[in-house]
Design a protein around this motif. Structure first.
Motif, PDB file in Angstrom:
ATOM      1  N   GLY A  38       9.031  58.582  -5.146  1.00 34.20           N
ATOM      2  CA  GLY A  38      10.067  58.129  -6.070  1.00 34.20           C
ATOM      3  C   GLY A  38       9.778  56.787  -6.716  1.00 34.20           C
ATOM      4  O   GLY A  38      10.528  56.345  -7.584  1.00 34.20           O
ATOM      5  N   VAL A  39       8.694  56.129  -6.307  1.00 37.16           N
ATOM      6  CA  VAL A  39       8.292  54.860  -6.915  1.00 37.16           C
ATOM      7  C   VAL A  39       7.106  55.148  -7.832  1.00 37.16           C
ATOM      8  O   VAL A  39       6.045  55.600  -7.374  1.00 37.16           O
ATOM      9  CB  VAL A  39       7.923  53.809  -5.846  1.00 37.16           C
ATOM     10  CG1 VAL A  39       7.355  52.547  -6.495  1.00 37.16           C
ATOM     11  CG2 VAL A  39       9.147  53.468  -4.999  1.00 37.16           C
ATOM     12  N   ALA A  40       7.293  54.921  -9.129  1.00 39.39           N
ATOM     13  CA  ALA A  40       6.212  55.135 -10.094  1.00 39.39           C
ATOM     14  C   ALA A  40       5.138  54.087  -9.853  1.00 39.39           C
ATOM     15  O   ALA A  40       5.430  52.943  -9.525  1.00 39.39           O
ATOM     16  CB  ALA A  40       6.754  55.036 -11.518  1.00 39.39           C
ATOM     17  N   HIS A  41       3.876  54.490 -10.027  1.00 36.98           N
ATOM     18  CA  HIS A  41       2.779  53.579  -9.757  1.00 36.98           C
ATOM     19  C   HIS A  41       1.631  53.818 -10.725  1.00 36.98           C
ATOM     20  O   HIS A  41       1.451  54.914 -11.258  1.00 36.98           O
ATOM     21  CB  HIS A  41       2.298  53.691  -8.310  1.00 36.98           C
ATOM     22  CG  HIS A  41       2.147  55.091  -7.807  1.00 36.98           C
ATOM     23  ND1 HIS A  41       3.225  55.887  -7.477  1.00 36.98           N
ATOM     24  CD2 HIS A  41       1.060  55.852  -7.586  1.00 36.98           C
ATOM     25  CE1 HIS A  41       2.798  57.063  -7.054  1.00 36.98           C
ATOM     26  NE2 HIS A  41       1.478  57.071  -7.122  1.00 36.98           N
ATOM     27  N   GLY A  42       0.881  52.749 -10.934  1.00 36.60           N
ATOM     28  CA  GLY A  42      -0.292  52.811 -11.784  1.00 36.60           C
ATOM     29  C   GLY A  42      -1.067  51.523 -11.641  1.00 36.60           C
ATOM     30  O   GLY A  42      -0.641  50.587 -10.962  1.00 36.60           O
ATOM     31  N   TYR A  43      -2.241  51.482 -12.272  1.00 37.67           N
ATOM     32  CA  TYR A  43      -3.056  50.275 -12.174  1.00 37.67           C
ATOM     33  C   TYR A  43      -3.930  50.099 -13.404  1.00 37.67           C
ATOM     34  O   TYR A  43      -4.152  51.032 -14.176  1.00 37.67           O
ATOM     35  CB  TYR A  43      -3.916  50.287 -10.912  1.00 37.67           C
ATOM     36  CG  TYR A  43      -4.972  51.365 -10.845  1.00 37.67           C
ATOM     37  CD1 TYR A  43      -6.264  51.131 -11.324  1.00 37.67           C
ATOM     38  CD2 TYR A  43      -4.703  52.608 -10.296  1.00 37.67           C
ATOM     39  CE1 TYR A  43      -7.243  52.109 -11.257  1.00 37.67           C
ATOM     40  CE2 TYR A  43      -5.671  53.595 -10.219  1.00 37.67           C
ATOM     41  CZ  TYR A  43      -6.944  53.337 -10.703  1.00 37.67           C
ATOM     42  OH  TYR A  43      -7.905  54.316 -10.629  1.00 37.67           O
ATOM     43  N   ARG A  44      -4.394  48.850 -13.546  1.00 35.04           N
ATOM     44  CA  ARG A  44      -5.348  48.474 -14.591  1.00 35.04           C
ATOM     45  C   ARG A  44      -6.537  47.830 -13.907  1.00 35.04           C
ATOM     46  O   ARG A  44      -6.357  46.962 -13.040  1.00 35.04           O
ATOM     47  CB  ARG A  44      -4.713  47.500 -15.570  1.00 35.04           C
ATOM     48  CG  ARG A  44      -5.695  46.960 -16.622  1.00 35.04           C
ATOM     49  CD  ARG A  44      -4.995  46.085 -17.633  1.00 35.04           C
ATOM     50  NE  ARG A  44      -4.458  44.883 -17.037  1.00 35.04           N
ATOM     51  CZ  ARG A  44      -4.744  43.643 -17.455  1.00 35.04           C
ATOM     52  NH1 ARG A  44      -5.560  43.445 -18.474  1.00 35.04           N
ATOM     53  NH2 ARG A  44      -4.201  42.607 -16.868  1.00 35.04           N
ATOM     54  N   VAL A  45      -7.737  48.240 -14.255  1.00 32.09           N
ATOM     55  CA  VAL A  45      -8.944  47.652 -13.692  1.00 32.09           C
ATOM     56  C   VAL A  45      -9.163  46.285 -14.333  1.00 32.09           C
ATOM     57  O   VAL A  45      -9.151  46.152 -15.556  1.00 32.09           O
ATOM     58  CB  VAL A  45     -10.167  48.563 -13.906  1.00 32.09           C
ATOM     59  CG1 VAL A  45     -11.429  47.900 -13.353  1.00 32.09           C
ATOM     60  CG2 VAL A  45      -9.940  49.922 -13.261  1.00 32.09           C
ATOM     61  N   LEU A  46      -9.375  45.287 -13.493  1.00 33.22           N
ATOM     62  CA  LEU A  46      -9.616  43.916 -13.939  1.00 33.22           C
ATOM     63  C   LEU A  46     -11.102  43.574 -13.798  1.00 33.22           C
ATOM     64  O   LEU A  46     -11.785  44.129 -12.934  1.00 33.22           O
ATOM     65  CB  LEU A  46      -8.793  42.941 -13.106  1.00 33.22           C
ATOM     66  CG  LEU A  46      -7.279  43.158 -13.117  1.00 33.22           C
ATOM     67  CD1 LEU A  46      -6.607  42.201 -12.140  1.00 33.22           C
ATOM     68  CD2 LEU A  46      -6.728  42.975 -14.526  1.00 33.22           C
ATOM     69  N   GLY A  47     -11.588  42.654 -14.602  1.00 34.90           N
ATOM     70  CA  GLY A  47     -12.968  42.205 -14.495  1.00 34.90           C
ATOM     71  C   GLY A  47     -13.944  43.108 -15.221  1.00 34.90           C
ATOM     72  O   GLY A  47     -13.558  43.947 -16.039  1.00 34.90           O
ATOM     73  N   ASN A  48     -15.231  42.922 -14.900  1.00 34.82           N
ATOM     74  CA  ASN A  48     -16.304  43.613 -15.610  1.00 34.82           C
ATOM     75  C   ASN A  48     -16.991  44.695 -14.790  1.00 34.82           C
ATOM     76  O   ASN A  48     -18.041  45.191 -15.188  1.00 34.82           O
ATOM     77  CB  ASN A  48     -17.355  42.590 -16.071  1.00 34.82           C
ATOM     78  CG  ASN A  48     -16.763  41.590 -17.049  1.00 34.82           C
ATOM     79  OD1 ASN A  48     -16.029  41.965 -17.947  1.00 34.82           O
ATOM     80  ND2 ASN A  48     -17.061  40.324 -16.849  1.00 34.82           N
ATOM     81  N   SER A  49     -16.435  45.031 -13.653  1.00 32.49           N
ATOM     82  CA  SER A  49     -17.010  46.052 -12.782  1.00 32.49           C
ATOM     83  C   SER A  49     -15.999  47.166 -12.547  1.00 32.49           C
ATOM     84  O   SER A  49     -14.799  46.928 -12.616  1.00 32.49           O
ATOM     85  CB  SER A  49     -17.383  45.447 -11.424  1.00 32.49           C
ATOM     86  OG  SER A  49     -18.321  44.428 -11.592  1.00 32.49           O
ATOM     87  N   PRO A  50     -16.479  48.363 -12.236  1.00 29.76           N
ATOM     88  CA  PRO A  50     -15.547  49.439 -11.896  1.00 29.76           C
ATOM     89  C   PRO A  50     -14.733  49.092 -10.652  1.00 29.76           C
ATOM     90  O   PRO A  50     -15.155  48.274  -9.834  1.00 29.76           O
ATOM     91  CB  PRO A  50     -16.461  50.640 -11.612  1.00 29.76           C
ATOM     92  CG  PRO A  50     -17.752  50.320 -12.266  1.00 29.76           C
ATOM     93  CD  PRO A  50     -17.869  48.817 -12.225  1.00 29.76           C
ATOM     94  N   ALA A  51     -13.595  49.720 -10.527  1.00 26.31           N
ATOM     95  CA  ALA A  51     -12.767  49.592  -9.321  1.00 26.31           C
ATOM     96  C   ALA A  51     -12.739  50.956  -8.633  1.00 26.31           C
ATOM     97  O   ALA A  51     -12.653  51.990  -9.298  1.00 26.31           O
ATOM     98  CB  ALA A  51     -11.350  49.149  -9.666  1.00 26.31           C
ATOM     99  N   TYR A  52     -12.830  50.912  -7.314  1.00 28.09           N
ATOM    100  CA  TYR A  52     -12.762  52.123  -6.506  1.00 28.09           C
ATOM    101  C   TYR A  52     -11.446  52.109  -5.750  1.00 28.09           C
ATOM    102  O   TYR A  52     -11.121  51.115  -5.091  1.00 28.09           O
ATOM    103  CB  TYR A  52     -13.919  52.178  -5.514  1.00 28.09           C
ATOM    104  CG  TYR A  52     -15.261  52.383  -6.166  1.00 28.09           C
ATOM    105  CD1 TYR A  52     -15.871  53.631  -6.134  1.00 28.09           C
ATOM    106  CD2 TYR A  52     -15.918  51.340  -6.804  1.00 28.09           C
ATOM    107  CE1 TYR A  52     -17.113  53.829  -6.724  1.00 28.09           C
ATOM    108  CE2 TYR A  52     -17.154  51.524  -7.397  1.00 28.09           C
ATOM    109  CZ  TYR A  52     -17.752  52.769  -7.360  1.00 28.09           C
ATOM    110  OH  TYR A  52     -18.975  52.960  -7.946  1.00 28.09           O
ATOM    111  N   LEU A  53     -10.711  53.193  -5.842  1.00 23.43           N
ATOM    112  CA  LEU A  53      -9.448  53.339  -5.132  1.00 23.43           C
ATOM    113  C   LEU A  53      -9.612  54.409  -4.069  1.00 23.43           C
ATOM    114  O   LEU A  53      -9.942  55.559  -4.376  1.00 23.43           O
ATOM    115  CB  LEU A  53      -8.336  53.738  -6.116  1.00 23.43           C
ATOM    116  CG  LEU A  53      -7.008  54.196  -5.522  1.00 23.43           C
ATOM    117  CD1 LEU A  53      -6.356  53.101  -4.682  1.00 23.43           C
ATOM    118  CD2 LEU A  53      -6.067  54.654  -6.630  1.00 23.43           C
ATOM    119  N   VAL A  54      -9.398  54.018  -2.805  1.00 27.26           N
ATOM    120  CA  VAL A  54      -9.330  54.964  -1.701  1.00 27.26           C
ATOM    121  C   VAL A  54      -7.852  55.121  -1.402  1.00 27.26           C
ATOM    122  O   VAL A  54      -7.131  54.128  -1.250  1.00 27.26           O
ATOM    123  CB  VAL A  54     -10.071  54.441  -0.457  1.00 27.26           C
ATOM    124  CG1 VAL A  54      -9.863  55.366   0.736  1.00 27.26           C
ATOM    125  CG2 VAL A  54     -11.555  54.280  -0.764  1.00 27.26           C
TER     126      VAL A  54
END
Length: 151
Positions: free
Chosen positions: A102-118
């Motif tokens: 019920g909590v909406a979520h999202g993200y934006r990658v910061l910096g100059n490298s990829p981000a990995y989400l586990v």
């Protein structure tokens, strides 16, 4: 903090060989039931937002890269209904983020490298009945400004 959201600071045990770090244990307060473990890679500047679940809880961890994580409480019966919170997660800030259903979520990658989400969920994904509901990243009802601000 949005009602029901929890964080767990992760502890690295370092030595001359590298480090060891536990992520999630069955006796952690935020752990409910195992459903699925997944990993996602996103490139610099990518915004993956928003979505929410009606029956699924998520636990997020960013082992590499950096992300601005945005949560928005969509639960009408919650004391934090319509509240928006921001978390900065990444390799130098090792913690888990519990995101209740019920909590909406999202993200934006910061910096100059990829981000990995586990991430870990309490239910396995079922393509016949996906428990995933999308909202545009720029939804006016949420009203979040994803631009980096100069201070």
């Amino acid at each position: 903090m949005i009602d029901g959201v929890a964080t767990k600071t992760l502890v690295r045990h370092n030595d001359d060989r590298g480090f060891f770090m536990e992520l999630l244990r069955e006796d952690d307060a935020m752990y409910g039931r195992f459903g699925q473990a997944s990993i996602s890679k996103s490139f610099p500047g990518v915004i993956k937002a928003f979505h929410y679940h009606n029956g699924q809880d998520d636990i997020w961890y960013f082992p590499f890269g950096y992300a601005q994580v945005v949560l928005h409480d969509m639960r009408p019966d919650s004391p934090t209904f319509r509240q928006t919170d921001v978390y900065y997660m990444g390799e130098d800030q090792p913690y888990l983020l519990f995101i209740p259903r019920g909590v909406a979520h999202g993200y934006r990658v910061l910096g100059n490298s990829p981000a990995y989400l586990v991430y870990f969920t309490n239910t396995a994904y079922d393509p016949a009945r996906p428990d995933e509901f999308r909202i545009p990243f720029d939804d006016p009802g949420i009203g979040f400004d994803w631009r980096t601000k100069n201070r």
